[in-house]
Design a protein around this motif. Sequence first.
Motif: not given
Length: 152
Positions: A3, A76, A80, A143, A145
């Motif tokens: 990710g 991710t 995340t 998302g 992050m």
Amino acid sequence: MGGKYYEELEPGMVFKHQVTRTATETDNLLFTVLGHNDQPLHLDVEFAKGSIHGSIAVNSLWTLNLIGGISVRDTTLGTTMGNLGYEEIRFPNPVRIGDTIRGETHIVSKRESKKHPNAGIVIFKHFGYNQKDEVVVTAVRAGMMLKKPVEA
């Protein structure tokens, strides 16, 4: 960990995911019945023959889930805090049993989180294609992050 952290994701980036998947009858059957979706278009060959598609159409939520899932390794995985929501989901062409699906993810935008100083919000746009390069799904996703950890 594959990710990317918030700082590593920039608008305009495109990830062409290497993982592909051929939709099987088992995939469609299990996903459909686990969700208690009794739609005969996904389960009944004779019914589906009389539909505009002419054959069983794979459950569109399986397609969305697949494209989201195959994006994880590149975008991710381990970086995340979670999804904030999906919008603008489209299924312009049906997926059929035997279709091989591939995906790509575009980074649309990003901003700092107002609530979490260790994170930012990234807007992803996912695309799914079949073996004929027809678009079978698009979805915009937000998302949360993580930012790169500060070294002690």
